[in-house]
Write a protein that holds these residues in place. Structure first.
Motif, mmCIF file in Angstrom:
data_model
loop_
_atom_site.group_PDB
_atom_site.id
_atom_site.type_symbol
_atom_site.label_atom_id
_atom_site.label_comp_id
_atom_site.label_asym_id
_atom_site.label_seq_id
_atom_site.Cartn_x
_atom_site.Cartn_y
_atom_site.Cartn_z
ATOM 1 N N ILE A 265 30.285 -26.413 -50.415
ATOM 2 C CA ILE A 265 30.026 -25.235 -51.255
ATOM 3 C C ILE A 265 28.653 -24.650 -50.934
ATOM 4 N N VAL A 266 27.628 -25.508 -50.883
ATOM 5 C CA VAL A 266 26.264 -25.055 -50.593
ATOM 6 C C VAL A 266 26.201 -24.415 -49.211
ATOM 7 N N PHE A 267 26.836 -25.055 -48.228
ATOM 8 C CA PHE A 267 26.798 -24.555 -46.852
ATOM 9 C C PHE A 267 27.480 -23.193 -46.739
ATOM 10 N N LEU A 268 28.680 -23.068 -47.312
ATOM 11 C CA LEU A 268 29.428 -21.819 -47.207
ATOM 12 C C LEU A 268 28.726 -20.672 -47.934
ATOM 13 N N LEU A 269 28.128 -20.959 -49.100
ATOM 14 C CA LEU A 269 27.396 -19.921 -49.824
ATOM 15 C C LEU A 269 26.241 -19.384 -48.983
ATOM 16 N N LEU A 270 25.527 -20.290 -48.320
ATOM 17 C CA LEU A 270 24.398 -19.881 -47.484
ATOM 18 C C LEU A 270 24.876 -19.098 -46.263
ATOM 19 N N GLU A 271 25.931 -19.571 -45.603
ATOM 20 C CA GLU A 271 26.464 -18.899 -44.414
ATOM 21 C C GLU A 271 26.956 -17.490 -44.751
#
Length: 313
Positions: A247-253
């Motif tokens: 979730i954190v990774f996709l939000l940042l990407e």
């Protein structure tokens, strides 16, 4: 606006785009910004101190996670003090050294988040797909090498990027965004900046594209392993840990991709571009500690203990 004719860029004064805050909303905006900055500092310092002072959290996953609050505090501190001063004083001027430093720190913050989230995906891949080899593949020495390697690679890559910009003379002093970035500085130069643009695109492809491909690969392997495992408890724990990270990774990407596209297409509304530009700096430092704190049981439990101790003292 006149450019200072003294040698070098370092005596120049630049002007950033107006925030366009109506007079009646200046102090509410200042209060909101201050509270946001304080919350970012509090939540990220809490995550940092909880990991540092809790021995049970001194595992590779949490040691890698320890770098995110450092980066988030760096990014927020590069932005908020200058932004809050601009809101109150209605002064959008900034010195070239100040703008250069802000841009450098914000880029280190952004790419550092992606690189450490990629390293955390690798750690989860080994822990779930190769559990019997985990402690031989993620020793203390290897962990230190990964962390130092990420920091050195990130800083060196961006030092080259910003070093390329210092070769030029500036023809303009107005930055067309509400914060300083490499792209905003390159738009001020007089000469041919194609090398800067190509190298900047190379970094975006390398960091964002490389991180995305690595995370996709590791999570496909993790998903296959979780589906095959017969222990529902282990499967549930793996999904919870990896889900938080994903979730954190996709939000940042997604946020970074939208910000990149908004700056490449000139027809995008300036108001939308401002909002997106600020969100990519504000959103991760707010969301990261909340998501990890709420969804990671070990961290959440120990954060509560730290807060209870602080209240009793």
């Amino acid at each position: 606006m006149k450019i200072n004719e003294t040698p070098g860029h370092w005596t120049m004064e630049l002007t950033m785009d107006s925030l366009d805050i109506p007079p009646g909303f200046i102090y509410p905006a200042f209060v909101f910004g201050t509270l946001t900055y304080v919350m970012i500092l509090f939540c990220n310092i809490l995550v940092f101190t909880t990991i540092v002072f809790t021995k049970s959290l001194h595992s590779p996953m949490f040691i890698l996670l320890l770098n995110l609050p450092i980066l988030d505090i760096m990014g927020a501190t590069a932005l908020f003090p200058q932004l809050l001063h601009s809101i109150v004083s209605n002064d959008r001027s900034i010195s070239y050294p100040g703008c250069f430093l802000q841009a450098l720190l914000l880029h280190i913050f952004g790419s550092g988040n992606l690189l450490f989230l990629t390293a955390m995906a690798y750690d989860r891949y080994i822990a779930i797909c190769l559990p019997l080899r985990y402690y031989s593949l993620m020793t203390s020495n290897i962990l230190i090498r990964i962390i130092v390697g990420v920091w050195l690679f990130n800083i060196f890559m961006l030092a080259v990027l910003f070093g390329l910009s210092t070769r030029f003379k500036f023809c303009m002093t107005h930055i067309v965004t509400v914060l300083c970035s490499n792209l905003a500085l390159v738009k001020l130069v007089c000469g041919d900046s194609s090398v800067n643009n190509y190298y900047g695109l190379f970094i975006i492809i390398l960091v964002q594209g490389g991180s995305l491909l690595s995370v996709i690969f590791t999570y496909i392997q993790i998903l296959v392993t979780c589906v095959k495992t017969k222990q529902s408890g282990a499967r549930g724990k793996a999904f919870q840990t990896c889900g938080t990270h994903l979730i954190v990774f996709l939000l940042l990407e997604i946020n970074a991709l939208i910000a990149f596209l908004s700056h490449r297409y000139e027809h995008v509304s300036p108001h939308i571009r401002r909002a997106i530009g600020l969100s990519i700096i504000v959103f991760p430092p707010v969301v990261n500690p909340l998501i990890y704190g709420l969804n990671t049981k070990e961290l959440r439990t120990n954060m509560i203990k730290i807060l209870k101790r602080a209240r009793l003292t």
